[in-house]
Design a protein around this motif. Structure first.
Motif, short mmCIF file in Angstrom:
data_model
loop_
_atom_site.label_atom_id
_atom_site.label_comp_id
_atom_site.label_asym_id
_atom_site.label_seq_id
_atom_site.Cartn_x
_atom_site.Cartn_y
_atom_site.Cartn_z
N GLN A 1 -12.75 -37.71 35.29
CA GLN A 1 -11.79 -36.82 34.72
C GLN A 1 -11.21 -35.68 35.70
N LEU A 2 -12.21 -35.11 36.37
CA LEU A 2 -12.02 -34.31 37.38
C LEU A 2 -11.22 -34.62 38.35
N MET A 3 -11.31 -35.77 38.95
CA MET A 3 -10.45 -36.39 39.80
C MET A 3 -8.97 -36.47 39.50
N ASP B 1 -4.96 -28.74 43.54
CA ASP B 1 -4.52 -27.46 43.61
C ASP B 1 -4.16 -26.66 42.24
N THR B 2 -4.91 -27.26 41.15
CA THR B 2 -4.81 -26.53 40.06
C THR B 2 -6.18 -26.01 39.39
N GLU C 1 -6.73 -20.08 52.14
CA GLU C 1 -5.82 -21.47 52.39
C GLU C 1 -4.42 -21.04 52.25
N GLU C 2 -4.03 -20.45 51.07
CA GLU C 2 -2.64 -19.85 50.75
C GLU C 2 -2.13 -18.89 51.64
N GLU D 1 -2.92 -20.73 42.76
CA GLU D 1 -2.57 -19.32 43.23
C GLU D 1 -2.62 -18.33 42.22
N GLN D 2 -2.24 -18.82 41.09
CA GLN D 2 -2.03 -17.88 40.08
C GLN D 2 -3.64 -17.81 39.60
#
Lengths: 456, 456
Positions: free
Chosen positions: B131-133, B138-139, B260-261, B222-223
């Motif tokens: 499920q996680l995969m 990036d969410t 990273e961002e 990012e959010q």
């Protein structure tokens, strides 16, 4: 009303509506609205309002609530928000704040006002804050707070739980209890969950983690951030040279440090003062950028001087002036690429002196290869455009030479600065592009002069 | 031996010594040494060793220990470290890992091997990991882990403590208990400290915090990072559109996201691919940079084309070729300054459409003023150097024009990209400097052509 959990997204769109609401509502209605909000959302609102509304909102908050909101105001907006609060109120608000937040606030106030507030604090607190203010803000000491729970190794877990119940109102986020001996030296740590997992009769010394990693009080904030990043800490104790426990740093302050350091690096690469802010007045922005642009002017004159040596050649082959921007531009871009990768690698601790040689070699091979590919291509285009094969050869060779030198400069300048213990990001783009401009013009126009016979 | 709490600093200098130690020591001696180290330090060592030593170290770690070390290996080094572990061992190691770490590992493995490991996991875990995969990395879904402690609102705190004791071996860092109703919807949260502060007989629903802020599963990382930064969270629950609790994100993963961002933004401004790494092979680095440099070549040719229109003018006044780099260079630098401040302001959420007009105005005033100051200065210098006042006027006017246009481009390009929902940092330096090159050459050489009569 605005759903609270998505306030972050909505505030942008609906801020105008909110200002309308402010105008039309009584103090009680606004107070009720503020009660529903997270302090961080109130901080966001306060930052954006004009002077009058800002004063009104701050006056409507209770002292406890204002003490939560103030530390969340962005550094840049703090002075104007503090201006909106009468000194007598501020004196009461700081009583509810953590020591590190008080320090931050006082540093933003005029010296005299800060002194008056310090004098109004209880002796113990004012001593602590004075001590904290003595550490440079960008060190572990400048980041830490003195609020923490310290226990003796001989206490039982039951006694520790009792201590937490007592201290909770003062120490907000308790993550770990710190174990100190009679001399105040840090000798262990007990995570909060241990108090739940273990029997209350056990002694602290039986369950504590030894070998606690700590930050020295004068450690640079960038290194402290690296400790948090590497070890995934949520909080970190701070000690003096003797190992005496002085305070603790929480991860939320580190998140700010990481953002700040990343901004600084980015700004330096672009020749922007780290104090500059997107919201500055035009005057302030001009004052901050002009020195750097003036420096640029000197470096640009240096590049122009190289060109001036070759005016005779350009007079004879005007096409050279057409290709000059290509040689200089490609070198500048290749150099900026190297510079950015190297500077960021140093900042993240991924580039060290042990792998520097290999990285330099990689950059040089890359610079040379990219130079050969694109210089070769450009040589062909120049030949097709002007019909002179030697012009192509000169242009191609100059591009190869310049892209190689760009890789050399982009890699070695930050490394040399690091070796000299200067911030590598000071090797801003301007230095590297000046270098590539000078080299590029010199190679291109020099070669052209050498082979002038074949070009005319 | 190396003092453990300062390993971070020492490893750089003494890594050679450590490699010596490896060569001369028995497996037992090394195992004893590793036992003393923090998993993050072992990860650091493993990243740096050559293939053979890496395999030896990994083989000496217990499965539990390897499960702690593996997630701490830098993304970039993961594939080679995973290569050093036999699949049968890896299958046992992942049993001790958090679900998000398993997901990360499996994504780095060849599909077939990942499938085999998934099949070897207990049904419940393999379902969770599958499920996680399925969430983009990036969410919020890609960042979260499914290990958490969820309680019913009707449970007592004593029962909650009992649950934690049961679950502790599975859920490492318990910061908060999440309260879910019978439908699995997140309805509240109990911080761990509440279990210590409050009476064990109280009901969860009596002490829980309501109005819990959570991340939607498809929220961009990012959010999510912005939520952590703004609200100073240590952990954050993740829910689906219906509000059903799916997992939680811990702050240490967010620290990595922020770094990273920031790197990504910095790289984009410099035209470097975000996948590039300081430690890449020359071939990989060339392959990543060449497309971007080729794009630069096209833009450089555009600038050169502008110059080519004015070859006749340059032929008559060769001094123009000398000053060309100054006009272009100053515009490029001024544009890069604006671009960097604007892009960073957008990334940090400090520049929004509501203050965009004011910021644009500030940049334009700044560009114009800096242009007048430095253009004026340069006009004077050119006059003194060449003795022709009109040359000074033309140069000065071109610099004013170009620095104004630089501010316009540096500010509006990222804003337009943001408005078009494209990453503003894509407005890399190259686009802006091409713009300033073209404008600069056009203004300077165009004006010179217009006033050619006075220049010769």
């Amino acid at each position: 009303m605005i759903p609270r959990s998505f306030f972050l997204q909505l505030i942008d769109k609906e801020f105008g509506e909110f200002e309308e609401f402010l105008k039309q509502s009584t103090d009680d209605e606004i107070r009720q609205f503020l009660d529903e909000l997270h302090p961080a959302d109130i901080a966001d609102i306060v930052e954006r309002l004009d002077e009058q509304d800002r004063g009104r909102i701050m006056a409507l908050l209770s002292e406890e609530r204002a003490a939560e909101v103030l530390p969340l105001i962005e550094e840049y907006h703090k002075p104007e928000v503090l201006d909106a609060i009468p000194e007598t109120t501020l004196t009461k608000i700081v009583l509810h704040m953590d020591s590190d937040d008080v320090t931050d606030i006082l540093e933003d106030l005029p010296k005299e006002e800060a002194e008056e507030i310090l004098d109004s604090l209880p002796q113990k607190e004012s001593d602590e804050v004075r001590q904290l203010m003595s550490y440079p803000p960008d060190t572990a000491g400048g980041l830490m707070q003195t609020e923490l729970v310290a226990v003796s190794p001989d206490a039982t877990l039951g006694q520790a739980i009792h201590l937490i119940r007592e201290k909770y109102s003062k120490v907000g986020d308790i993550i770990n209890l710190y174990v100190v001996n009679e001399q105040g030296l840090l000798i262990g740590m007990v995570p909060l969950r241990t108090l739940i997992l273990e029997d209350a009769g056990k002694k602290v010394s039986e369950v504590m983690e030894r070998d606690v990693i700590s930050a020295l009080v004068d450690m640079d904030q960038e290194q402290v951030a690296e400790l948090f990043r590497k070890y995934d800490f949520i909080s970190l104790p701070v000690v003096d040279q003797q190992g005496k426990l002085l305070g603790r740093i929480l991860v939320d302050d580190i998140v700010d440090v990481i953002q700040e350091e990343a901004s600084e690096d980015m700004y330096r690469l672009a020749g922007v003062d780290k104090e500059e802010h997107v919201d500055d007045t035009p005057l302030r922005s001009i004052r901050l950028r002009l020195p750097w642009l003036s420096f640029n002017l000197v470096t640009a004159i240096a590049a122009a001087t190289v060109v001036s040596f070759f005016q005779g050649t350009i007079q004879k082959v005007v096409a050279l002036a057409v290709f000059m921007p290509i040689v200089a531009g490609m070198g500048g871009n290749a150099g900026t690429q190297s510079l950015t990768v190297i500077t960021r690698g140093i900042a993240l601790g991924e580039l060290t002196f042990s792998n520097a040689k290999r990285v330099l070699l990689k950059e040089l091979i890359g610079g040379l290869t990219n130079g050969i590919v694109l210089g070769g291509l450009m040589a062909l285009l120049a030949y097709l455009y002007k019909g002179n094969p030697m012009l192509g050869v000169v242009l191609g060779l100059a591009m190869i030479c310049n892209m190689f030198m760009a890789a050399l400069a982009g890699t070695s300048i930050p490394l040399i600065l690091k070796w000299a213990r200067v911030d590598p990001a000071l090797a801003s783009g301007v230095i590297v592009t000046t270098f590539t401009d000078v080299t590029g013009f010199f190679c291109f126009l020099g070669l052209a002069t050498l082979f002038l016979h074949y070009l005319t």
